[in-house]
Design a protein around this motif. Structure first.
Motif, PDB file in Angstrom:
ATOM      1  N   LEU A 175       0.829  -1.202   0.000  1.00 30.64           N
ATOM      2  CA  LEU A 175       0.000   0.000   0.000  1.00 30.64           C
ATOM      3  C   LEU A 175       0.867   1.256   0.000  1.00 30.64           C
ATOM      4  O   LEU A 175       0.576   2.226  -0.720  1.00 30.64           O
ATOM      5  N   GLU A 176       1.937   1.240   0.770  1.00 33.95           N
ATOM      6  CA  GLU A 176       2.869   2.376   0.810  1.00 33.95           C
ATOM      7  C   GLU A 176       3.511   2.592  -0.557  1.00 33.95           C
ATOM      8  O   GLU A 176       3.626   3.732  -1.036  1.00 33.95           O
ATOM      9  N   LEU A 177       3.927   1.515  -1.196  1.00 31.52           N
ATOM     10  CA  LEU A 177       4.535   1.620  -2.521  1.00 31.52           C
ATOM     11  C   LEU A 177       3.536   2.178  -3.540  1.00 31.52           C
ATOM     12  O   LEU A 177       3.892   3.001  -4.391  1.00 31.52           O
ATOM     13  N   TYR A 178       2.300   1.724  -3.454  1.00 27.46           N
ATOM     14  CA  TYR A 178       1.264   2.199  -4.381  1.00 27.46           C
ATOM     15  C   TYR A 178       1.042   3.693  -4.221  1.00 27.46           C
ATOM     16  O   TYR A 178       0.840   4.408  -5.211  1.00 27.46           O
ATOM     17  N   ASN A 179       1.087   4.176  -2.992  1.00 30.35           N
ATOM     18  CA  ASN A 179       0.713   5.564  -2.709  1.00 30.35           C
ATOM     19  C   ASN A 179       1.881   6.547  -2.672  1.00 30.35           C
ATOM     20  O   ASN A 179       1.656   7.754  -2.516  1.00 30.35           O
ATOM     21  N   GLN A 180       3.091   6.060  -2.793  1.00 29.32           N
ATOM     22  CA  GLN A 180       4.211   6.994  -2.725  1.00 29.32           C
ATOM     23  C   GLN A 180       4.173   7.978  -3.897  1.00 29.32           C
ATOM     24  O   GLN A 180       3.699   7.656  -4.979  1.00 29.32           O
ATOM     25  N   ARG A 181       4.656   9.170  -3.663  1.00 32.07           N
ATOM     26  CA  ARG A 181       4.552  10.238  -4.658  1.00 32.07           C
ATOM     27  C   ARG A 181       5.214   9.888  -5.977  1.00 32.07           C
ATOM     28  O   ARG A 181       4.775  10.333  -7.043  1.00 32.07           O
ATOM     29  N   SER A 182       6.265   9.103  -5.906  1.00 34.65           N
ATOM     30  CA  SER A 182       7.008   8.770  -7.125  1.00 34.65           C
ATOM     31  C   SER A 182       6.423   7.588  -7.889  1.00 34.65           C
ATOM     32  O   SER A 182       6.941   7.204  -8.944  1.00 34.65           O
ATOM     33  N   ALA A 183       5.347   6.995  -7.359  1.00 34.22           N
ATOM     34  CA  ALA A 183       4.771   5.805  -8.005  1.00 34.22           C
ATOM     35  C   ALA A 183       4.132   6.174  -9.339  1.00 34.22           C
ATOM     36  O   ALA A 183       3.180   6.949  -9.388  1.00 34.22           O
ATOM     37  N   ASP A 184       4.658   5.610 -10.412  1.00 40.14           N
ATOM     38  CA  ASP A 184       4.061   5.843 -11.723  1.00 40.14           C
ATOM     39  C   ASP A 184       3.089   4.705 -12.042  1.00 40.14           C
ATOM     40  O   ASP A 184       2.883   3.793 -11.241  1.00 40.14           O
ATOM     41  N   LYS A 206       0.655  -0.644 -11.207  1.00 43.07           N
ATOM     42  CA  LYS A 206       0.181  -1.876 -11.857  1.00 43.07           C
ATOM     43  C   LYS A 206       0.890  -3.096 -11.287  1.00 43.07           C
ATOM     44  O   LYS A 206       0.261  -4.141 -11.037  1.00 43.07           O
ATOM     45  N   ALA A 207       2.199  -2.974 -11.045  1.00 45.45           N
ATOM     46  CA  ALA A 207       2.966  -4.088 -10.496  1.00 45.45           C
ATOM     47  C   ALA A 207       2.541  -4.401  -9.066  1.00 45.45           C
ATOM     48  O   ALA A 207       2.469  -5.569  -8.674  1.00 45.45           O
ATOM     49  N   VAL A 208       2.246  -3.376  -8.285  1.00 48.38           N
ATOM     50  CA  VAL A 208       1.776  -3.594  -6.917  1.00 48.38           C
ATOM     51  C   VAL A 208       0.457  -4.355  -6.925  1.00 48.38           C
ATOM     52  O   VAL A 208       0.277  -5.335  -6.183  1.00 48.38           O
ATOM     53  N   VAL A 209      -0.481  -3.912  -7.766  1.00 49.36           N
ATOM     54  CA  VAL A 209      -1.791  -4.572  -7.840  1.00 49.36           C
ATOM     55  C   VAL A 209      -1.640  -6.007  -8.309  1.00 49.36           C
ATOM     56  O   VAL A 209      -2.268  -6.930  -7.760  1.00 49.36           O
TER      57      VAL A 209
END
Length: 235
Positions: A82-91, A96-99
């Motif tokens: 969830l943190e990776l998905y929401n981080q500001r730098s997440a493109d 898509k990879a997180v999901v």
């Protein structure tokens, strides 16, 4: 990294809390959390540990941690995703990879708190502006945790004032045999009703007689007392 994180979590465990959680999360034979194992770490401590590792989180480390036998390690893992998905730098590609990782390993997202902490902000956020066919399928799945992921994903939609799938999925769950799903559906109906009481009442007018009592009771909690009594009497 993932090994060091799990060692840190194990060191933070509390036997008394663990024993309580074994009972609270129904880990006995035949119960919904059968076989789950707890270290005994409260959520604020897990979140504080996550914050310590925030700058070095990766999908690979979260994936490894998600395979753990320890419930709190898996909680750390879904919160990391969830943190990776929401981080500001997440493109788009990272999201898509997180999901994809979350859905591929969702068998490990196998208790209600794991689902509730992660599904709205991962699968809900991702599918809000995209095709929702995958979640439409999951709400009818054999796995209760798949159904709960789909139902809780609509919490994200509700916050965006999109209530359509909340009511659609709740209707799908009217005959569900699991009380945890009755609670989840009732909770989401209640949240939808906070945004649009009239639409909730229309749903209740049509479905209250056949709703499981737990689902109905949860859905009514924020309605005026006269309306609550009305629907409970119908039931």
């Amino acid at each position: 990294m993932s090994t060091a994180i799990e060692k840190q979590l194990i060191a933070l465990g509390d036997k008394t809390i663990a024993e309580h959680n074994q009972r609270f999360f129904k880990t006995g034979a035949g119960q919904y959390g059968e076989g789950d194992q707890f270290l005994g770490i409260r959520m604020p401590v897990i979140r504080a540990t996550l914050k310590q590792h925030k700058s070095t989180l990766t999908i690979d480390s979260a994936t490894t941690l998600l395979q753990s036998k320890w419930h709190e390690t898996r909680m750390f893992a879904v919160l990391a995703l969830l943190e990776l998905y929401n981080q500001r730098s997440a493109d788009e590609s990272l999201k898509k990879a997180v999901v994809a990782t979350y859905l591929k390993h969702r068998r490990q997202v196998n208790n209600w708190d794991l689902v509730d902490a992660s599904a709205p902000g991962i699968t809900g956020a991702w599918h809000f502006s995209r095709d929702r066919a995958g979640l439409d399928k999951m709400i009818k799945a054999t796995s209760m945790w798949d159904r709960r992921i789909a139902m809780l994903s609509t919490f994200y939609y509700i916050r965006q004032h999109d209530l359509v799938d909340t009511f659609k999925y709740a209707a799908t769950l009217l005959d569900d045999q699991q009380d945890l799903m009755h609670k989840a559906a009732g909770w989401m109906l209640r949240e939808a009703g906070k945004r649009d009481e009239k639409q909730l009442c229309l749903f209740l007018d049509e479905n209250s007689r056949k709703m499981p009592r737990t689902m109905l009771r949860y859905s009514l909690e924020r309605l005026p007392e006269t309306r609550r009594k009305h629907y409970m009497q119908i039931k």
